[in-house]
Design a protein around this motif. Structure first.
Motif, PDB file in Angstrom:
ATOM      1  N   ASP A 394       1.199  -1.090   0.025  1.00  0.00           N
ATOM      2  CA  ASP A 394       0.026  -0.049  -0.053  1.00  0.00           C
ATOM      3  C   ASP A 394       0.889   1.177  -0.026  1.00  0.00           C
ATOM      4  OD1 ASP A 394      -3.135   0.559   0.686  1.00  0.00           O
ATOM      5  OD2 ASP A 394      -1.651   2.207   1.446  1.00  0.00           O
ATOM      6  N   LEU A 395       0.501   2.003  -0.851  1.00  0.00           N
ATOM      7  CA  LEU A 395       1.253   3.356  -1.110  1.00  0.00           C
ATOM      8  C   LEU A 395       1.156   4.311   0.289  1.00  0.00           C
ATOM      9  CD1 LEU A 395       0.958   4.273  -4.623  1.00  0.00           C
ATOM     10  CD2 LEU A 395       2.734   2.879  -3.608  1.00  0.00           C
ATOM     11  N   ASP A 396       2.175   5.215   0.683  1.00  0.00           N
ATOM     12  CA  ASP A 396       2.009   6.093   1.748  1.00  0.00           C
ATOM     13  C   ASP A 396       2.002   7.362   0.753  1.00  0.00           C
ATOM     14  OD1 ASP A 396       2.490   3.917   3.449  1.00  0.00           O
ATOM     15  OD2 ASP A 396       4.701   4.105   3.216  1.00  0.00           O
ATOM     16  N   GLY A 397       0.787   8.138   1.618  1.00  0.00           N
ATOM     17  CA  GLY A 397       0.674   9.303   1.097  1.00  0.00           C
ATOM     18  C   GLY A 397       0.113   9.665  -0.456  1.00  0.00           C
ATOM     19  N   PHE A 398      -0.343   8.687  -0.894  1.00  0.00           N
ATOM     20  CA  PHE A 398      -1.058   8.607  -2.248  1.00  0.00           C
ATOM     21  C   PHE A 398      -2.181   9.772  -2.153  1.00  0.00           C
ATOM     22  CE2 PHE A 398      -4.199   7.367  -5.278  1.00  0.00           C
ATOM     23  CZ  PHE A 398      -3.195   7.723  -6.449  1.00  0.00           C
ATOM     24  N   LYS A 399      -3.023   9.676  -1.239  1.00  0.00           N
ATOM     25  CA  LYS A 399      -4.107  10.623  -1.218  1.00  0.00           C
ATOM     26  C   LYS A 399      -3.890  12.039  -1.550  1.00  0.00           C
ATOM     27  CE  LYS A 399      -8.626  11.352   1.322  1.00  0.00           C
ATOM     28  NZ  LYS A 399      -8.259  12.696   1.418  1.00  0.00           N
ATOM     29  N   ASN A 402      -3.413  13.000  -5.299  1.00  0.00           N
ATOM     30  CA  ASN A 402      -4.641  13.359  -5.816  1.00  0.00           C
ATOM     31  C   ASN A 402      -5.301  14.695  -5.305  1.00  0.00           C
ATOM     32  OD1 ASN A 402      -5.307  11.207  -7.344  1.00  0.00           O
ATOM     33  ND2 ASN A 402      -6.319   9.929  -5.698  1.00  0.00           N
ATOM     34  N   HIS A 407      -6.423  13.810  -9.986  1.00  0.00           N
ATOM     35  CA  HIS A 407      -6.766  12.502  -9.949  1.00  0.00           C
ATOM     36  C   HIS A 407      -5.835  11.943 -11.206  1.00  0.00           C
ATOM     37  CE1 HIS A 407      -9.157   9.084  -9.736  1.00  0.00           C
ATOM     38  NE2 HIS A 407      -9.616   9.668  -8.469  1.00  0.00           N
ATOM     39  N   ASP A 411      -3.313   9.093 -11.145  1.00  0.00           N
ATOM     40  CA  ASP A 411      -3.266   7.812 -12.123  1.00  0.00           C
ATOM     41  C   ASP A 411      -1.802   7.426 -12.808  1.00  0.00           C
ATOM     42  OD1 ASP A 411      -5.712   7.420 -11.463  1.00  0.00           O
ATOM     43  OD2 ASP A 411      -6.788   8.029 -13.726  1.00  0.00           O
ATOM     44  N   ARG A 433      -2.893  -5.369  -9.158  1.00  0.00           N
ATOM     45  CA  ARG A 433      -3.320  -4.169  -8.536  1.00  0.00           C
ATOM     46  C   ARG A 433      -4.620  -4.504  -7.986  1.00  0.00           C
ATOM     47  NH1 ARG A 433      -6.209   1.227 -10.806  1.00  0.00           N
ATOM     48  NH2 ARG A 433      -6.148   2.290  -8.812  1.00  0.00           N
ATOM     49  N   GLY A 436      -7.467   1.088  -5.675  1.00  0.00           N
ATOM     50  CA  GLY A 436      -6.831   2.316  -5.203  1.00  0.00           C
ATOM     51  C   GLY A 436      -5.323   2.269  -5.209  1.00  0.00           C
ATOM     52  N   ASP A 437      -4.832   2.525  -4.127  1.00  0.00           N
ATOM     53  CA  ASP A 437      -3.197   2.510  -4.185  1.00  0.00           C
ATOM     54  C   ASP A 437      -2.634   1.069  -3.747  1.00  0.00           C
ATOM     55  OD1 ASP A 437      -3.831   2.852  -1.451  1.00  0.00           O
ATOM     56  OD2 ASP A 437      -2.547   4.395  -1.091  1.00  0.00           O
ATOM     57  N   LYS A 507       2.369   0.013   8.374  1.00  0.00           N
ATOM     58  CA  LYS A 507       2.201   1.271   8.294  1.00  0.00           C
ATOM     59  C   LYS A 507       2.113   1.922   9.653  1.00  0.00           C
ATOM     60  CE  LYS A 507      -0.636   2.293   4.304  1.00  0.00           C
ATOM     61  NZ  LYS A 507       0.183   3.059   3.417  1.00  0.00           N
ATOM     62  N   LYS A 511       5.090   3.588   8.641  1.00  0.00           N
ATOM     63  CA  LYS A 511       5.158   3.484   7.200  1.00  0.00           C
ATOM     64  C   LYS A 511       6.558   3.225   6.725  1.00  0.00           C
ATOM     65  CE  LYS A 511       1.174   6.264   6.841  1.00  0.00           C
ATOM     66  NZ  LYS A 511       0.479   7.464   6.237  1.00  0.00           N
TER      67      LYS A 511
HETATM   68  N1  LIG Z   1      -5.619   8.768  -9.084  1.00  0.00           N
HETATM   69  C1  LIG Z   1      -6.524   7.822  -8.459  1.00  0.00           C
HETATM   70  N2  LIG Z   1      -6.620   7.604  -7.188  1.00  0.00           N
HETATM   71  C2  LIG Z   1      -7.200   6.672  -6.792  1.00  0.00           C
HETATM   72  C3  LIG Z   1      -7.590   5.456  -7.649  1.00  0.00           C
HETATM   73  N3  LIG Z   1      -8.327   4.556  -6.745  1.00  0.00           N
HETATM   74  C4  LIG Z   1      -8.251   5.132  -5.326  1.00  0.00           C
HETATM   75  N4  LIG Z   1      -7.709   6.396  -5.375  1.00  0.00           N
HETATM   76  C5  LIG Z   1      -7.514   7.130  -4.249  1.00  0.00           C
HETATM   77  O1  LIG Z   1      -6.416   6.939  -3.575  1.00  0.00           O
HETATM   78  C6  LIG Z   1      -6.447   6.985  -2.352  1.00  0.00           C
HETATM   79  C7  LIG Z   1      -6.199   5.966  -1.278  1.00  0.00           C
HETATM   80  O2  LIG Z   1      -6.419   6.274  -0.029  1.00  0.00           O
HETATM   81  P1  LIG Z   1      -5.232   6.125   1.132  1.00  0.00           P
HETATM   82  O3  LIG Z   1      -4.774   5.032   1.026  1.00  0.00           O
HETATM   83  O4  LIG Z   1      -5.901   6.542   2.412  1.00  0.00           O
HETATM   84  O5  LIG Z   1      -4.100   7.216   0.853  1.00  0.00           O
HETATM   85  P2  LIG Z   1      -2.664   7.369   1.419  1.00  0.00           P
HETATM   86  O6  LIG Z   1      -2.607   8.826   1.401  1.00  0.00           O
HETATM   87  O7  LIG Z   1      -1.725   6.555   0.749  1.00  0.00           O
HETATM   88  O8  LIG Z   1      -3.183   6.928   2.997  1.00  0.00           O
HETATM   89  P3  LIG Z   1      -2.257   5.753   3.669  1.00  0.00           P
HETATM   90  O9  LIG Z   1      -2.454   4.557   3.018  1.00  0.00           O
HETATM   91  O10 LIG Z   1      -2.603   6.044   4.998  1.00  0.00           O
HETATM   92  O11 LIG Z   1      -0.804   6.178   3.685  1.00  0.00           O
HETATM   93  C8  LIG Z   1      -7.800   7.712  -2.052  1.00  0.00           C
HETATM   94  O12 LIG Z   1      -8.092   9.003  -2.054  1.00  0.00           O
HETATM   95  C9  LIG Z   1      -8.766   7.099  -3.515  1.00  0.00           C
HETATM   96  O13 LIG Z   1      -9.660   8.320  -3.769  1.00  0.00           O
HETATM   97  C10 LIG Z   1      -7.382   5.443  -8.904  1.00  0.00           C
HETATM   98  O14 LIG Z   1      -7.544   4.710  -9.606  1.00  0.00           O
HETATM   99  N5  LIG Z   1      -6.715   6.553  -9.249  1.00  0.00           N
END
Ligand SMILES: Nc1nc2c(ncn2[C@@H]2O[C@H](COP(=O)(O)OP(=O)(O)OP(=O)(O)O)[C@@H](O)[C@H]2O)c(=O)[nH]1
Length: 545
Positions: A394-399, A402, A407, A411, A433, A436-437, A507, A511
């Protein structure tokens, strides 16, 4: 009561029936036309033959007429009028030289011959054999032609033309000229009838005067009863008959106007029927070969159609089994089209399957396929005693990406993550996959230390900065949970849950870590990570590094 299923037939059978259905009614029609034509021809032949017999009767009448004219001239002789029979006898002999007749004779009312050119004048002469005719001439005062009789002097069958010799209004003598049947036979022969036709002349009593065959046996005998009966009722006509010697014929006859004689011809039915059978046989042979040819064609065509259709069975089954569909070009346009449809269906199915099993963004296998592959690999591991590792990433800080860059940038980041993952693991390993992330990898034949090496490498690689266009992302990292088979669990659900839980523990430990799932640590239903587990993880990871 169970319903009986309708019997199904193949293309060959149907085409064979089609040919039969076309050719046989045609055969029936042609046969009908031929038989009708035969009847028509037969009728025409009979009509023509009636005319022929009429013409023959006229010829005979003309012949007898010539004799009669000569006799009439002689009957007016002065010698006869003056009673000078000696001189008349001499005169008769003279006339006979120019008359186409056998003899000339003169009788009184009782048929007593007074002179006969066959005997010298004054010789004793018998009563004439043509007494009936002589009496008829005396009674009617008109000339007459006799039936066949035996000449009293020449002692052989013959006929006679008899004319009256009158003194005033009274008939004084009967003057006759004999005609031999041979002469009439010659007249028949001159008619030029077909050689197998039978021609005959009958006298008023139905006796043969002449016939173009077997006259030696039949002269003077009576003709067949059927013909005589018909001749008695009408002057002219035709009938189906048997000749006196038993030959089936169509008999056509016409009666002479000068005599009571009848001229008849018999056309052998065998000949007429032979013509009909010849035509029918010709039709039958031609039809047989047409039928044979078209049936062979239909059989061949049916076989080609059946083969073209059968050739689609393989591709259809391959489609159902999700195997590669290969359709060979066929004999028929229609089966080619069906083949193309099967190929198209295979493409659609493959596309649908791909969509059902792959992530549309990265093209990586999705969770469904990942689970199926894990299930297969688990079965293999169980069988061969191999180990394997599931890495939950799982990615850290992906949100924030976006949120900050939109978005689309998110992607593109996910695409780069997928590419890095695929680059780092072996080709035999699986990258997926999950949504999400979240990503996952399946490492085959990998022990705990190997899994730790890969997990460490992935944390490092995925946490390296990303460049997306002009945007530099330096804060992205990855946390990984590792579940080993068989230590962390022996079934798919347990392994996935524990890998997921281990990832949460990683995490929770800050993380950019990886953590092993341990059998004794039970994943909680809630997302909350117990303090105790996180502490244990920190410890575990450190030892793993
Ligand atoms: N761009 C994009 N965003 C996505 C997709 N699927 C899910 N997401 C977003 O990915 C984010 C995943 O959330 P989190 O795992 O909480 O994000 P995070 O910032 O990595 O949080 P931690 O895992 O706690 O580090 C959400 O905001 C989703 O809306 C996608 O296909 N494309």
């Amino acid at each position: 009561m169970p319903l009986s299923r309708p019997v199904k037939h193949g293309a060959r059978y149907r085409l064979t029936w089609l040919v039969m259905a076309c050719v046989l009614p045609m055969l029936a029609l042609i046969t009908f036309i031929v038989i009708d034509q035969y009847r028509h021809d037969r009728e025409q032949l009979i009509q023509k033959s009636v005319l022929t017999t009429r013409a023959m009767a006229l010829t005979i009448d003309k012949d007898l007429g010539g004799v009669e004219t000569g006799l009439h001239a002689l009957a007016n002789s002065q010698y006869l009028k003056t009673g000078n029979l000696r001189a008349f006898h001499q005169q008769a002999k003279e006339v006979l030289r120019h008359l186409d007749a056998g003899n000339i004779y003169l009788t009184d009312a009782n048929g007593q011959q007074l002179i006969h050119t066959e005997r010298p004048y004054g010789a004793d002469l018998p009563v004439t054999g043509s007494l009936v005719t002589v009496r008829k001439v005396f009674a009617s005062g008109d000339s007459a032609v006799s039936d066949l009789f035996i000449g009293a002097i020449v002692r052989r069958p013959l006929v006679a033309v008899v004319v009256p010799a009158k003194r005033g209004d009274k008939v004084a003598y009967a003057l006759g000229a004999t005609v031999y049947p041979e002469r009439l036979s010659a007249t028949l022969a001159r008619q030029g009838l077909p050689p197998d036709w039978i021609a005959a002349i009958y006298d008023g009593g139905g006796h043969f005067i002449t016939r173009n065959r077997d006259i030696d046996k039949l002269l003077g005998k009576r003709g067949s009863a059927g013909l005589r009966e018909k001749m008695a009722s009408t002057r002219e006509g035709s009938l189906e008959n048997r000749t006196i010697d038993g030959t089936p014929v169509i008999a056509i006859f016409s009666r002479s106007t000068r005599s009571d004689w009848t001229i008849a011809i018999g056309i052998p039915k065998a000949k007429l029927n032979a013509e009909l059978w010849r035509r029918v046989a010709l039709i039958a042979i031609v039809t047989f070969f047409i039928l044979l040819g078209t049936l062979a064609l239909a059989w061949n065509l049916g076989g080609k159609i059946a083969r073209a259709i059968h050739a689609l069975i393989g591709p259809a089954l391959a489609l159902g089994r999700n195997e590669q569909v290969i359709v060979q070009p066929s004999y028929l346009k229609e089966t080619d089209e069906v083949g193309k449809a099967i190929e198209r269906a295979a493409d659609i199915l493959a596309h649908t399957r791909h969509q059902a099993y792959h992530d549309p963004l990265t093209g990586l296998p999705n969770r469904t396929l990942f689970n199926e592959i894990i299930a297969q690999q688990l079965a293999l591991c169980r069988r061969y005693g191999d180990s394997m590792a599931i890495l939950y990433i799982d990615l850290d800080g992906f949100k924030s990406v976006n949120d900050t860059h939109g978005h689309a940038v998110g992607d593109l980041l996910l695409l780069q993550v997928a590419a890095r993952l695929e680059l780092e693991v072996r080709r035999s390993d699986l990258v997926s996959r999950l949504g999400g992330d979240e990503f996952a990898t399946l490492l085959m034949n990998t022990d705990r230390s190997g899994a730790a090496t890969v997990a460490e490498k992935l944390v490092e690689v995925l946490s390296a900065p990303y460049q997306i266009g002009s945007i530099s992302l330096t804060h992205i990292s990855a946390s990984i949970g590792v579940a080993m088979y068989p230590e962390a669990g022996k079934d798919i659900e347990t392994l996935l849950q524990r890998a997921d839980y281990a990832m949460y523990l990683a995490k929770a430990a800050g993380k950019r870590h990886y953590a092993f799932a341990e059998a004794e640590i039970r994943p909680d239903v809630s997302d909350e990570v117990p303090e105790q587990d996180a502490a244990q993880l920190a410890h575990t990871d450190k030892s793993a590094y």
